[in-house]
Design a protein around this motif. Structure first.
Motif, PDB file in Angstrom:
ATOM      1  N   ASP A 190      61.526  26.559  16.060  1.00 24.29           N
ATOM      2  CA  ASP A 190      61.813  27.739  15.252  1.00 24.29           C
ATOM      3  C   ASP A 190      62.356  27.362  13.871  1.00 24.29           C
ATOM      4  O   ASP A 190      62.377  28.193  12.964  1.00 24.29           O
ATOM      5  CB  ASP A 190      62.831  28.643  15.957  1.00 24.29           C
ATOM      6  N   ASP A 191      62.821  26.112  13.750  1.00 28.09           N
ATOM      7  CA  ASP A 191      63.459  25.664  12.506  1.00 28.09           C
ATOM      8  C   ASP A 191      62.515  24.891  11.586  1.00 28.09           C
ATOM      9  O   ASP A 191      62.958  24.373  10.552  1.00 28.09           O
ATOM     10  CB  ASP A 191      64.673  24.778  12.832  1.00 28.09           C
ATOM     11  N   ILE A 192      61.248  24.779  11.945  1.00 23.74           N
ATOM     12  CA  ILE A 192      60.320  24.012  11.109  1.00 23.74           C
ATOM     13  C   ILE A 192      60.113  24.727   9.770  1.00 23.74           C
ATOM     14  O   ILE A 192      59.677  25.881   9.749  1.00 23.74           O
ATOM     15  CB  ILE A 192      58.955  23.838  11.805  1.00 23.74           C
ATOM     16  N   PRO A 193      60.425  24.075   8.654  1.00 27.96           N
ATOM     17  CA  PRO A 193      60.171  24.711   7.354  1.00 27.96           C
ATOM     18  C   PRO A 193      58.685  24.997   7.171  1.00 27.96           C
ATOM     19  O   PRO A 193      57.827  24.239   7.655  1.00 27.96           O
ATOM     20  CB  PRO A 193      60.667  23.657   6.358  1.00 27.96           C
ATOM     21  N   GLU A 194      58.375  26.062   6.480  1.00 26.20           N
ATOM     22  CA  GLU A 194      56.984  26.473   6.304  1.00 26.20           C
ATOM     23  C   GLU A 194      56.144  25.376   5.651  1.00 26.20           C
ATOM     24  O   GLU A 194      55.002  25.130   6.054  1.00 26.20           O
ATOM     25  CB  GLU A 194      56.935  27.748   5.462  1.00 26.20           C
ATOM     26  N   GLY A 195      56.724  24.707   4.662  1.00 27.88           N
ATOM     27  CA  GLY A 195      55.988  23.638   3.989  1.00 27.88           C
ATOM     28  C   GLY A 195      55.689  22.470   4.903  1.00 27.88           C
ATOM     29  O   GLY A 195      54.610  21.855   4.833  1.00 27.88           O
ATOM     30  N   VAL A 196      56.624  22.121   5.778  1.00 28.95           N
ATOM     31  CA  VAL A 196      56.426  21.024   6.728  1.00 28.95           C
ATOM     32  C   VAL A 196      55.359  21.403   7.752  1.00 28.95           C
ATOM     33  O   VAL A 196      54.519  20.582   8.134  1.00 28.95           O
ATOM     34  CB  VAL A 196      57.751  20.666   7.430  1.00 28.95           C
ATOM     35  N   LEU A 197      55.387  22.652   8.184  1.00 23.96           N
ATOM     36  CA  LEU A 197      54.359  23.129   9.116  1.00 23.96           C
ATOM     37  C   LEU A 197      52.974  23.012   8.492  1.00 23.96           C
ATOM     38  O   LEU A 197      52.013  22.583   9.148  1.00 23.96           O
ATOM     39  CB  LEU A 197      54.658  24.578   9.506  1.00 23.96           C
ATOM     40  N   ARG A 206      58.947  14.853  13.817  1.00 27.96           N
ATOM     41  CA  ARG A 206      60.274  14.606  14.400  1.00 27.96           C
ATOM     42  C   ARG A 206      61.306  15.448  13.660  1.00 27.96           C
ATOM     43  O   ARG A 206      61.584  15.224  12.488  1.00 27.96           O
ATOM     44  CB  ARG A 206      60.642  13.125  14.340  1.00 27.96           C
ATOM     45  N   LEU A 207      61.862  16.408  14.375  1.00 29.13           N
ATOM     46  CA  LEU A 207      62.886  17.262  13.793  1.00 29.13           C
ATOM     47  C   LEU A 207      64.231  16.559  13.793  1.00 29.13           C
ATOM     48  O   LEU A 207      64.415  15.518  14.440  1.00 29.13           O
ATOM     49  CB  LEU A 207      62.988  18.565  14.592  1.00 29.13           C
ATOM     50  N   ASN A 208      65.170  17.126  13.080  1.00 31.03           N
ATOM     51  CA  ASN A 208      66.539  16.620  13.120  1.00 31.03           C
ATOM     52  C   ASN A 208      67.184  17.053  14.426  1.00 31.03           C
ATOM     53  O   ASN A 208      66.819  18.071  15.025  1.00 31.03           O
ATOM     54  CB  ASN A 208      67.336  17.156  11.936  1.00 31.03           C
ATOM     55  N   LYS A 209      68.145  16.282  14.880  1.00 29.31           N
ATOM     56  CA  LYS A 209      68.804  16.564  16.157  1.00 29.31           C
ATOM     57  C   LYS A 209      69.416  17.963  16.130  1.00 29.31           C
ATOM     58  O   LYS A 209      70.091  18.337  15.177  1.00 29.31           O
ATOM     59  CB  LYS A 209      69.889  15.527  16.433  1.00 29.31           C
ATOM     60  N   GLY A 210      69.143  18.712  17.186  1.00 26.62           N
ATOM     61  CA  GLY A 210      69.673  20.065  17.284  1.00 26.62           C
ATOM     62  C   GLY A 210      68.715  21.133  16.796  1.00 26.62           C
ATOM     63  O   GLY A 210      68.931  22.315  17.064  1.00 26.62           O
ATOM     64  N   GLN A 211      67.649  20.744  16.097  1.00 24.12           N
ATOM     65  CA  GLN A 211      66.667  21.708  15.626  1.00 24.12           C
ATOM     66  C   GLN A 211      65.632  21.998  16.707  1.00 24.12           C
ATOM     67  O   GLN A 211      65.401  21.173  17.606  1.00 24.12           O
ATOM     68  CB  GLN A 211      65.957  21.198  14.374  1.00 24.12           C
ATOM     69  N   THR A 212      64.988  23.156  16.617  1.00 17.02           N
ATOM     70  CA  THR A 212      63.888  23.514  17.503  1.00 17.02           C
ATOM     71  C   THR A 212      62.677  23.862  16.651  1.00 17.02           C
ATOM     72  O   THR A 212      62.759  23.873  15.414  1.00 17.02           O
ATOM     73  CB  THR A 212      64.246  24.733  18.375  1.00 17.02           C
ATOM     74  N   ARG A 271      56.756  16.724   2.591  1.00 15.84           N
ATOM     75  CA  ARG A 271      57.173  17.028   1.210  1.00 15.84           C
ATOM     76  C   ARG A 271      58.692  16.946   1.097  1.00 15.84           C
ATOM     77  O   ARG A 271      59.429  17.540   1.887  1.00 15.84           O
ATOM     78  CB  ARG A 271      56.652  18.388   0.791  1.00 15.84           C
ATOM     79  N   PRO A 272      59.212  16.179   0.145  1.00 14.86           N
ATOM     80  CA  PRO A 272      60.643  15.872   0.081  1.00 14.86           C
ATOM     81  C   PRO A 272      61.535  17.078  -0.157  1.00 14.86           C
ATOM     82  O   PRO A 272      62.700  17.074   0.271  1.00 14.86           O
ATOM     83  CB  PRO A 272      60.746  14.871  -1.072  1.00 14.86           C
ATOM     84  N   GLU A 273      61.027  18.122  -0.816  1.00 14.93           N
ATOM     85  CA  GLU A 273      61.893  19.266  -1.120  1.00 14.93           C
ATOM     86  C   GLU A 273      62.288  20.041   0.135  1.00 14.93           C
ATOM     87  O   GLU A 273      63.196  20.868   0.100  1.00 14.93           O
ATOM     88  CB  GLU A 273      61.198  20.196  -2.121  1.00 14.93           C
ATOM     89  N   THR A 274      61.625  19.770   1.266  1.00 19.00           N
ATOM     90  CA  THR A 274      61.941  20.485   2.509  1.00 19.00           C
ATOM     91  C   THR A 274      62.982  19.751   3.352  1.00 19.00           C
ATOM     92  O   THR A 274      63.457  20.292   4.350  1.00 19.00           O
ATOM     93  CB  THR A 274      60.675  20.684   3.354  1.00 19.00           C
ATOM     94  N   GLY A 275      63.325  18.520   2.950  1.00 17.33           N
ATOM     95  CA  GLY A 275      64.265  17.727   3.734  1.00 17.33           C
ATOM     96  C   GLY A 275      63.620  16.422   4.168  1.00 17.33           C
ATOM     97  O   GLY A 275      62.482  16.109   3.809  1.00 17.33           O
TER      98      GLY A 275
END
Length: 215
Positions: free
Chosen positions: A60-67, A52-58, A8-12
């Motif tokens: 723990d940083d997954i947005p709820e909507g993306v999950l 695929r997360l952005n570089k430096g993310q773990t 979903r685009p609103e999450t990044g």
């Protein structure tokens, strides 16, 4: 063949992808990125879905909507899991996937079970699955070449960081040497340790004065 989806685009800007079958899954396991998070329906057969997360993310940083998008996509691509409610989806960083020679194609376990998390999917949400499927793109990537390109870029970055570190260390060393030289020079220029030409002249008698004293 690998299928790519847009979360979903609103999450990044997040890309979700999965292999066509167990052979593509094997390649994804082998040539994953450190930023990849692996998803699978727990205790059931399902697609291997990656985020695929952005570089430096773990993870723990997954947005709820993306999950939620990833979990819904995994459930929808599980023959058994798609038919039932209250399905558990497990996810873990790609680097935590463990592959041994005795395992079947596409089969994995984990290096550290404590790095595995679970999310409950109560039911399939068609709105989410349909939205993701509208973004689906099929590609035949050279996963090995992509991984090697990333490795080369990381090596070049490390070399640049080492060069920059050495440059800073050289500059610090030169500055310390300059400061030490200035302190040494100041010590030599302390007034009560200095003797002027006038002092030297008054402290030393001329040859004529010495002869007069002798006479």
């Amino acid at each position: 063949m690998v299928f790519y989806f847009k979360a979903r685009p609103e999450t990044g800007d997040y890309t979700i992808f999965m292999g066509l079958d167990k052979y593509e899954n094997e390649e994804l396991i082998k040539f994953g990125f450190p930023e990849d998070i692996w998803f699978h329906v727990d205790k059931m057969s399902s697609a291997h879905v990656y985020l695929r997360l952005n570089k430096g993310q773990t993870f723990d940083d997954i947005p709820e909507g993306v999950l939620e998008d990833c979990a819904q996509l995994v459930k929808a691509n599980s023959i058994q899991g798609n038919k039932v409610n209250n399905v558990d989806v497990v996810y873990t960083p790609w680097q935590n996937l463990k592959k041994t020679a005795s395992m079947d194609v596409g089969q994995v376990s984990f290096h550290n079970p404590k790095m595995v998390r679970t999310v409950r999917v109560e039911k399939r949400i068609n709105e989410i699955v349909n939205r993701l499927n509208r973004t689906k793109v099929e590609r035949k990537p050279d996963l090995k070449a992509e991984r090697e390109a990333v490795n080369a870029a990381e090596r070049a970055e490390r070399k640049q960081q080492l060069r920059e570190k050495k440059r800073r260390e050289d500059m610090d060393r030169l500055e310390k040497e300059r400061q030490a030289e200035m302190r040494s020079y100041k010590n030599l220029m302390v007034a009560d340790k200095m003797t002027s030409n006038k002092d030297i002249a008054s402290a030393n008698k001329s040859l004529q004065e010495m002869e007069e004293d002798f006479m």
